[in-house]
Design a protein around this motif. Structure first.
Motif, PDB file in Angstrom:
ATOM      1  N   MET A   1      69.917  40.389  33.082  1.00  0.00           N
ATOM      2  CA  MET A   1      68.950  40.097  31.899  1.00  0.00           C
ATOM      3  C   MET A   1      67.845  41.248  32.048  1.00  0.00           C
ATOM      4  O   MET A   1      67.378  41.722  31.194  1.00  0.00           O
ATOM      5  CB  MET A   1      68.107  38.736  31.992  1.00  0.00           C
ATOM      6  CG  MET A   1      69.036  37.613  31.438  1.00  0.00           C
ATOM      7  SD  MET A   1      68.182  36.615  30.493  1.00  0.00           S
ATOM      8  CE  MET A   1      68.920  35.100  30.739  1.00  0.00           C
ATOM      9  N   MET A  38      64.443  33.112  27.970  1.00  0.00           N
ATOM     10  CA  MET A  38      65.448  33.219  28.378  1.00  0.00           C
ATOM     11  C   MET A  38      65.672  33.037  30.120  1.00  0.00           C
ATOM     12  O   MET A  38      66.808  32.354  30.397  1.00  0.00           O
ATOM     13  CB  MET A  38      66.472  34.722  28.132  1.00  0.00           C
ATOM     14  CG  MET A  38      66.270  34.892  26.504  1.00  0.00           C
ATOM     15  SD  MET A  38      67.586  33.530  25.738  1.00  0.00           S
ATOM     16  CE  MET A  38      67.291  34.242  23.828  1.00  0.00           C
ATOM     17  N   LEU A  39      64.848  33.692  30.777  1.00  0.00           N
ATOM     18  CA  LEU A  39      65.145  33.476  32.172  1.00  0.00           C
ATOM     19  C   LEU A  39      64.618  31.841  32.547  1.00  0.00           C
ATOM     20  O   LEU A  39      65.624  31.625  33.143  1.00  0.00           O
ATOM     21  CB  LEU A  39      63.716  34.321  32.854  1.00  0.00           C
ATOM     22  CG  LEU A  39      63.912  34.553  34.092  1.00  0.00           C
ATOM     23  CD1 LEU A  39      65.164  35.176  34.728  1.00  0.00           C
ATOM     24  CD2 LEU A  39      62.689  35.251  34.892  1.00  0.00           C
ATOM     25  N   GLY A  42      67.878  30.062  31.433  1.00  0.00           N
ATOM     26  CA  GLY A  42      68.988  30.370  32.121  1.00  0.00           C
ATOM     27  C   GLY A  42      69.149  29.713  33.742  1.00  0.00           C
ATOM     28  O   GLY A  42      69.984  29.592  33.963  1.00  0.00           O
ATOM     29  N   TYR A  60      73.093  22.912  27.453  1.00  0.00           N
ATOM     30  CA  TYR A  60      73.220  23.980  26.821  1.00  0.00           C
ATOM     31  C   TYR A  60      72.828  24.064  25.286  1.00  0.00           C
ATOM     32  O   TYR A  60      72.244  24.821  24.710  1.00  0.00           O
ATOM     33  CB  TYR A  60      74.699  24.921  27.099  1.00  0.00           C
ATOM     34  CG  TYR A  60      74.738  26.126  26.361  1.00  0.00           C
ATOM     35  CD1 TYR A  60      74.038  27.341  27.168  1.00  0.00           C
ATOM     36  CD2 TYR A  60      75.446  26.559  25.364  1.00  0.00           C
ATOM     37  CE1 TYR A  60      74.032  28.382  26.561  1.00  0.00           C
ATOM     38  CE2 TYR A  60      75.552  27.886  24.791  1.00  0.00           C
ATOM     39  CZ  TYR A  60      74.790  28.827  25.356  1.00  0.00           C
ATOM     40  OH  TYR A  60      75.134  30.037  25.053  1.00  0.00           O
ATOM     41  N   SER A  63      69.243  23.458  24.822  1.00  0.00           N
ATOM     42  CA  SER A  63      68.579  24.861  25.003  1.00  0.00           C
ATOM     43  C   SER A  63      68.828  25.746  23.901  1.00  0.00           C
ATOM     44  O   SER A  63      67.568  26.570  23.604  1.00  0.00           O
ATOM     45  CB  SER A  63      69.325  25.429  26.577  1.00  0.00           C
ATOM     46  OG  SER A  63      70.056  26.022  26.149  1.00  0.00           O
ATOM     47  N   LYS A  67      65.412  26.942  22.178  1.00  0.00           N
ATOM     48  CA  LYS A  67      64.923  28.413  21.956  1.00  0.00           C
ATOM     49  C   LYS A  67      64.846  28.832  20.468  1.00  0.00           C
ATOM     50  O   LYS A  67      63.795  29.530  20.178  1.00  0.00           O
ATOM     51  CB  LYS A  67      66.142  29.473  22.257  1.00  0.00           C
ATOM     52  CG  LYS A  67      66.281  29.419  24.051  1.00  0.00           C
ATOM     53  CD  LYS A  67      67.268  30.584  24.530  1.00  0.00           C
ATOM     54  CE  LYS A  67      68.656  30.152  23.779  1.00  0.00           C
ATOM     55  NZ  LYS A  67      69.618  30.866  24.578  1.00  0.00           N
ATOM     56  N   PHE A 100      69.480  39.300  24.073  1.00  0.00           N
ATOM     57  CA  PHE A 100      69.315  38.389  25.121  1.00  0.00           C
ATOM     58  C   PHE A 100      70.287  37.292  25.189  1.00  0.00           C
ATOM     59  O   PHE A 100      70.781  36.678  26.414  1.00  0.00           O
ATOM     60  CB  PHE A 100      67.778  37.957  25.224  1.00  0.00           C
ATOM     61  CG  PHE A 100      66.765  38.691  25.957  1.00  0.00           C
ATOM     62  CD1 PHE A 100      66.926  39.284  26.976  1.00  0.00           C
ATOM     63  CD2 PHE A 100      65.799  39.133  25.439  1.00  0.00           C
ATOM     64  CE1 PHE A 100      66.239  39.991  27.930  1.00  0.00           C
ATOM     65  CE2 PHE A 100      64.831  40.046  25.974  1.00  0.00           C
ATOM     66  CZ  PHE A 100      65.212  40.358  27.162  1.00  0.00           C
ATOM     67  N   THR A 101      70.481  36.661  23.937  1.00  0.00           N
ATOM     68  CA  THR A 101      71.399  35.590  24.079  1.00  0.00           C
ATOM     69  C   THR A 101      72.855  35.990  24.583  1.00  0.00           C
ATOM     70  O   THR A 101      73.850  35.212  25.136  1.00  0.00           O
ATOM     71  CB  THR A 101      71.461  34.758  22.404  1.00  0.00           C
ATOM     72  OG1 THR A 101      70.333  34.542  22.041  1.00  0.00           O
ATOM     73  CG2 THR A 101      72.387  33.682  22.536  1.00  0.00           C
ATOM     74  N   GLU A 104      72.844  36.390  27.975  1.00  0.00           N
ATOM     75  CA  GLU A 104      72.846  35.080  28.732  1.00  0.00           C
ATOM     76  C   GLU A 104      74.483  34.551  28.843  1.00  0.00           C
ATOM     77  O   GLU A 104      74.776  33.961  29.818  1.00  0.00           O
ATOM     78  CB  GLU A 104      71.853  34.052  28.088  1.00  0.00           C
ATOM     79  CG  GLU A 104      71.808  32.570  28.394  1.00  0.00           C
ATOM     80  CD  GLU A 104      71.109  31.705  27.767  1.00  0.00           C
ATOM     81  OE1 GLU A 104      70.500  30.719  28.084  1.00  0.00           O
ATOM     82  OE2 GLU A 104      70.878  32.063  26.499  1.00  0.00           O
ATOM     83  N   TYR A 107      76.425  36.050  31.269  1.00  0.00           N
ATOM     84  CA  TYR A 107      76.126  35.804  32.657  1.00  0.00           C
ATOM     85  C   TYR A 107      76.782  34.429  32.764  1.00  0.00           C
ATOM     86  O   TYR A 107      77.491  34.255  33.993  1.00  0.00           O
ATOM     87  CB  TYR A 107      74.639  35.889  32.845  1.00  0.00           C
ATOM     88  CG  TYR A 107      74.435  35.441  34.297  1.00  0.00           C
ATOM     89  CD1 TYR A 107      74.428  36.533  35.484  1.00  0.00           C
ATOM     90  CD2 TYR A 107      73.748  34.245  34.320  1.00  0.00           C
ATOM     91  CE1 TYR A 107      74.090  35.978  36.546  1.00  0.00           C
ATOM     92  CE2 TYR A 107      73.150  33.935  35.774  1.00  0.00           C
ATOM     93  CZ  TYR A 107      73.724  34.967  36.955  1.00  0.00           C
ATOM     94  OH  TYR A 107      73.204  34.367  38.103  1.00  0.00           O
ATOM     95  N   LEU A 108      76.509  33.725  32.039  1.00  0.00           N
ATOM     96  CA  LEU A 108      77.110  32.357  32.392  1.00  0.00           C
ATOM     97  C   LEU A 108      78.721  32.150  32.426  1.00  0.00           C
ATOM     98  O   LEU A 108      79.284  31.431  33.060  1.00  0.00           O
ATOM     99  CB  LEU A 108      76.673  31.423  31.133  1.00  0.00           C
ATOM    100  CG  LEU A 108      75.011  30.730  31.335  1.00  0.00           C
ATOM    101  CD1 LEU A 108      74.728  29.993  29.759  1.00  0.00           C
ATOM    102  CD2 LEU A 108      74.772  29.969  32.362  1.00  0.00           C
TER     103      LEU A 108
END
Length: 115
Positions: A1, A38-39, A42, A60, A63, A67, A100-101, A104, A107-108
């Motif tokens: 991120m 987002m941080l 996340g 999820y 979230s 958001k 950013f999505t 995310e 990363y997930l």
């Protein structure tokens, strides 16, 4: 991120420096708001996935809804505060939100346990 944040900061600034576009008045606030949101989400999603993996999907989806609601309220405030730059502010917000999505989700997926 952090890579996405650095790329966005650099890209937005460089585009304005080269006179490709004008910076919205609150461009830093948009980037910081989305980065922090987002941080926080996340980190909480990672914690939930490790402690209670059976309810990860519900959290999820929650979230995502949170958001969107927070983003809607934030962009409404920005447009209400400065209606002259509403289009550029909204465009920056949407592009940043999408990037950013994507970061995310990547990363997930990368940190998910393989089964």
């Amino acid at each position: 991120m952090l890579t996405v944040l650095a790329a966005l900061l650099g890209g937005v600034w460089f585009g304005a420096y080269q006179a490709w576009w004008n910076l919205p008045a609150m461009w830093i606030q948009v980037l910081v708001f989305l980065f922090v949101a987002m941080l926080i989400i996340g980190v909480n999603l990672l914690r939930i996935r490790k402690s209670q993996p059976q309810i990860f999907v519900q959290f999820y989806l929650l979230s995502i809804a949170l958001k969107m609601l927070a983003g809607l309220a934030f962009i409404f405030f920005l447009i209400w505060d400065n209606p002259v730059q509403a289009a550029s502010t909204a465009a920056l917000f949407l592009i940043t939100y999408i990037l950013f999505t994507v970061a995310e989700v990547v990363y997930l997926v990368r940190t998910s346990p393989r089964q």
